[in-house]
Design an enzyme around this catalytic site. Structure first.
Site, PDB file in Angstrom:
ATOM      1  N   GLU A 140      40.424  37.614  95.284  1.00 33.23           N
ATOM      2  CA  GLU A 140      40.495  37.552  93.821  1.00 33.23           C
ATOM      3  C   GLU A 140      41.907  37.933  93.419  1.00 33.23           C
ATOM      4  O   GLU A 140      42.756  38.223  94.286  1.00 33.23           O
ATOM      5  CB  GLU A 140      39.472  38.510  93.191  1.00 33.23           C
ATOM      6  CG  GLU A 140      38.036  38.041  93.330  1.00 33.23           C
ATOM      7  CD  GLU A 140      37.070  38.972  92.640  1.00 33.23           C
ATOM      8  OE1 GLU A 140      37.335  39.397  91.506  1.00 33.23           O
ATOM      9  OE2 GLU A 140      36.049  39.287  93.252  1.00 33.23           O
ATOM     10  N   HIS A 261      39.568  40.361  80.882  1.00 31.61           N
ATOM     11  CA  HIS A 261      39.336  39.363  81.931  1.00 31.61           C
ATOM     12  C   HIS A 261      39.791  38.015  81.398  1.00 31.61           C
ATOM     13  O   HIS A 261      39.401  37.618  80.298  1.00 31.61           O
ATOM     14  CB  HIS A 261      37.850  39.316  82.302  1.00 31.61           C
ATOM     15  CG  HIS A 261      37.604  38.647  83.616  1.00 31.61           C
ATOM     16  ND1 HIS A 261      37.815  37.304  83.808  1.00 31.61           N
ATOM     17  CD2 HIS A 261      37.187  39.138  84.807  1.00 31.61           C
ATOM     18  CE1 HIS A 261      37.535  37.003  85.070  1.00 31.61           C
ATOM     19  NE2 HIS A 261      37.146  38.106  85.697  1.00 31.61           N
ATOM     20  N   ARG A 310      45.272  40.349  87.203  1.00 33.63           N
ATOM     21  CA  ARG A 310      44.535  39.913  86.016  1.00 33.63           C
ATOM     22  C   ARG A 310      45.334  40.014  84.720  1.00 33.63           C
ATOM     23  O   ARG A 310      45.232  39.161  83.841  1.00 33.63           O
ATOM     24  CB  ARG A 310      43.308  40.819  85.934  1.00 33.63           C
ATOM     25  CG  ARG A 310      42.183  40.267  85.198  1.00 33.63           C
ATOM     26  CD  ARG A 310      40.960  41.084  85.479  1.00 33.63           C
ATOM     27  NE  ARG A 310      40.272  40.639  86.676  1.00 33.63           N
ATOM     28  CZ  ARG A 310      39.190  41.229  87.168  1.00 33.63           C
ATOM     29  NH1 ARG A 310      38.699  42.293  86.577  1.00 33.63           N
ATOM     30  NH2 ARG A 310      38.597  40.764  88.234  1.00 33.63           N
ATOM     31  N   HIS A 371      37.130  43.694  79.268  1.00 29.58           N
ATOM     32  CA  HIS A 371      36.338  43.678  80.506  1.00 29.58           C
ATOM     33  C   HIS A 371      36.190  45.048  81.139  1.00 29.58           C
ATOM     34  O   HIS A 371      35.106  45.416  81.568  1.00 29.58           O
ATOM     35  CB  HIS A 371      37.020  42.728  81.485  1.00 29.58           C
ATOM     36  CG  HIS A 371      36.310  42.544  82.788  1.00 29.58           C
ATOM     37  ND1 HIS A 371      35.030  42.027  82.865  1.00 29.58           N
ATOM     38  CD2 HIS A 371      36.694  42.794  84.068  1.00 29.58           C
ATOM     39  CE1 HIS A 371      34.664  41.967  84.136  1.00 29.58           C
ATOM     40  NE2 HIS A 371      35.641  42.444  84.885  1.00 29.58           N
ATOM     41  N   ARG A 406      43.483  47.655  86.682  1.00 25.41           N
ATOM     42  CA  ARG A 406      42.637  47.708  87.877  1.00 25.41           C
ATOM     43  C   ARG A 406      42.749  46.427  88.702  1.00 25.41           C
ATOM     44  O   ARG A 406      42.727  45.318  88.166  1.00 25.41           O
ATOM     45  CB  ARG A 406      41.181  47.902  87.461  1.00 25.41           C
ATOM     46  CG  ARG A 406      40.201  47.902  88.607  1.00 25.41           C
ATOM     47  CD  ARG A 406      38.803  48.023  88.068  1.00 25.41           C
ATOM     48  NE  ARG A 406      38.469  46.889  87.234  1.00 25.41           N
ATOM     49  CZ  ARG A 406      37.766  45.842  87.639  1.00 25.41           C
ATOM     50  NH1 ARG A 406      37.311  45.787  88.870  1.00 25.41           N
ATOM     51  NH2 ARG A 406      37.492  44.854  86.811  1.00 25.41           N
TER      52      ARG A 406
HETATM   53  C1  SIN Z   1      35.120  38.878  88.544  1.00 24.99           C
HETATM   54  O1  SIN Z   1      34.193  38.519  89.254  1.00 24.99           O
HETATM   55  O2  SIN Z   1      36.023  38.140  88.165  1.00 24.99           O
HETATM   56  C2  SIN Z   1      35.126  40.301  88.061  1.00 24.99           C
HETATM   57  C3  SIN Z   1      35.305  41.209  89.193  1.00 24.99           C
HETATM   58  C4  SIN Z   1      35.881  42.512  88.729  1.00 24.99           C
HETATM   59  O3  SIN Z   1      35.997  42.740  87.522  1.00 24.99           O
HETATM   60  O4  SIN Z   1      36.273  43.303  89.591  1.00 24.99           O
END
Ligand code: SIN
Length: 562
Positions: A140, A261, A310, A371, A406
């Site tokens: 991610e 997010h 992010r 988020h 984060r």
């Molecule tokens: C996501 O699945 O994009 C969120 C995961 C997270 O907030 O750590």
């Protein structure tokens, strides 16, 4: 101290409406450990404390299954691959955190995380595996290695919650009180916390306002996304733990670092409340962000393109939206194909279908939404807040692992790691029960529940992804006006609205003070990070009902000593 940082006298001027001071309890219960919240942080703390032989009461605001954990899609980050290392995981975490992570806390997270994850699997949580039995690991934003386990494709949180609920049901040392909004911490004669008051909406002897007296109290109340009008968080995420801890005298820090997010499903203009998440893991599997003209816009912005941390992706999306005069961008996952999308992302496909979209045929409209709170109740590495007897775990806490932003999928991991540390601390050093001092009871004058939507709208408009002195002044003014709308007969909805109002006021105050851009705090009028701002804003309640107008909060700047 940053240049131009306001003097103490000016800082003392954040006045909140007089806060809820819980009514005298009509009933009380006694336990060793009171855990408030029933997500991964709360249930893991409760399980480990009960296994250490303590009596535990878990208090949860709605049903035990209603917190944020079950909504988590992406997964849990932990080093499980021989080609990966704790140092690499730490480096990614520190890079995302904008120079504000606590290196010792990050070290604890990445080193203890893999063992805690294995213990979670031993409790019955089942993660996706290849036919040969190896765990599937994905990526991610901000991760330079495949290190994220997932379950049910994109239903990781639901599986974790399921497994923990089964474990709790088999643990006789844990009692659960549902439909109970925690009001305030109870202080003992020596100043430490000796329990909480709560308002239970139920039948029988535990109905109404009561107290749980405990030798230690653990806040695990989750996040505060509902402080904003548009969020990925469930309706219960109203910042209750931060507001309670503030009132109890605890240090609160880094609240300006609200993570947005980048890819919540865009449901149309004016859609508010909890929005469906479109997991970053979809980008980890190859989906692209495109603008209104179908052009990829993350290429060339960051070396990791769509998998940049992010904050970078959210900021770039908003910049594109402003430039193109739109309120969303698109996530193009068509090339992954219908079969892969259905198997790997069943939750997202279901959300798209409900919104009349087919992600195999059309790009998914997405927009940023509040988020995750990177800040919260300041704790040490044992999960202790600055007030004796009061611990915090999970999103409500600020252990220092997230810094200014984060890293994806570090949050469930943080809950696992620090729940274990709190349980170990309790086992080492649980004080005897002390008597509560109910004497400081005042009439509760709380904010009306009718303020909720207006607070959310003001926060999303003025304290969202992009902030400036002007927008923060506007939202600050609006919050002061809404704080005047009091409620004479407090019920849980108005206590909750007061928590939302308190937390929103703290976020806006910290965001207005921090005149720089860092991590997920983006100031239009101060677009760069400034070395003099490398530190934390720490807020504390210093006076109840100062000058008869409200509670006074003092904020100070603590430089990071590198
Ligand atoms: C996501 O699945 O994009 C969120 C995961 C997270 O907030 O750590």
């Amino acid at each position: 101290m940053p240049n131009g940082f306001p003097s103490d006298a000016e800082l003392g001027s954040l006045m909140l409406p007089r806060q809820l001071l819980a009514p005298a309890p009509g009933w009380s219960r006694q336990t060793d450990v009171c855990v408030i919240g029933s997500g991964i942080a709360g249930l893991c703390t409760a399980l480990r404390a009960a296994e250490a032989g303590f009596k535990v009461i878990v208090v949860t605001k709605e049903n035990i299954n209603d917190g944020s954990t079950r909504w988590a899609q992406g997964g849990i980050a932990a080093v499980l691959d021989l080609d990966d290392s704790p140092q690499a995981h730490a480096a990614d975490t520190l890079a995302a955190g904008g120079e504000l992570c606590d290196a010792a806390a990050v070290d604890v997270l990445v080193r203890e995380g893999p063992l805690r994850l294995r213990e979670l699997m031993a409790r019955g949580a089942s993660f996706d595996r290849y036919p040969d039995g190896r765990l599937m690991l994905t990526r991610e934003g901000g991760h330079r290695a495949h290190r994220i386990v997932h379950a049910g494709g994109d239903a990781t949180g639901a599986e974790v919650q399921r497994a923990l609920l089964v474990a709790v049901a088999h643990e006789p040392g844990i009692e659960v009180i549902e439909h109970a909004l925690v009001l305030d911490a109870l202080h003992g004669a020596s100043g430490g916390i000796v329990g909480v008051t709560l308002h239970v909406l139920g039948e029988g002897s535990s109905d109404g306002v009561g107290a749980v007296l405990a030798r230690a109290t653990v806040l695990a109340t989750g996040g505060m996304g509902q402080t904003f009008g548009v969020t990925t968080n469930p309706v219960v995420s109203t910042g209750d733990g931060v507001a309670l801890a503030l009132r109890a005298g605890a240090a609160i820090t880094d609240l300006e670092f609200v993570q947005f997010h980048p890819t919540a499903l865009y449901l149309g203009p004016g859609s508010t409340g909890q929005q469906p998440l479109v997991s970053e893991a979809m980008r980890g599997e190859g989906a692209h962000l495109v603008d209104a003209a179908g052009q990829r816009f993350m290429l060339g912005v960051h070396e990791l393109a769509e998998l940049a941390p992010r904050d970078v992706v959210a900021k770039t999306s908003v910049a594109v939206m402003l430039e193109q005069g739109t309120d969303h961008v698109y996530l193009d996952a068509r090339h992954l194909g219908a079969a892969v999308l259905r198997k790997r992302f069943p939750t997202i496909v279901a959300s798209c279908t409900a919104a009349g979209l087919d992600p195999a045929q059309q790009p998914i409209p997405v927009a940023p939404a509040a988020h995750y709170a990177s800040g919260g109740v300041r704790t040490d590495l044992r999960g202790r807040s600055s007030v004796p007897g009061l611990y915090a775990c999970g999103e409500v806490a600020c252990t220092g692992v997230h810094g200014a932003n984060r890293l994806a999928s570090n949050s469930l991991l943080e809950g696992l790691v620090f729940a274990e540390r709190i349980a170990a601390d309790l086992a080492r050093d649980l004080p005897a029960q002390a008597d509560p001092a109910f004497g400081d009871h005042l009439d509760a004058r709380v904010v009306s529940s009718t303020t909720r939507d207006e607070v959310g709208a003001a926060m999303s408009a003025g304290a969202g992804v992009l902030r400036s002195t002007r927008t923060l002044r506007q939202v600050g003014q609006r919050l002061r006006e809404l704080g005047e709308r009091r409620c004479a007969d407090p019920r849980p909805a108005s206590w909750e609205a007061s928590n939302v109002h308190t937390v929103a006021s703290l976020v806006v105050s910290a965001a207005a003070l921090r005149s720089e851009t860092r991590g997920c705090h983006w100031r239009d009028d101060f677009p760069h990070s400034s070395p003099e701002w490398r530190g934390h804003l720490v807020s504390r309640l210093v006076a109840r009902d100062g000058n008869g107008n409200g509670d006074v909060v003092h904020t100070e700047f603590r430089e990071v000593l590198a």
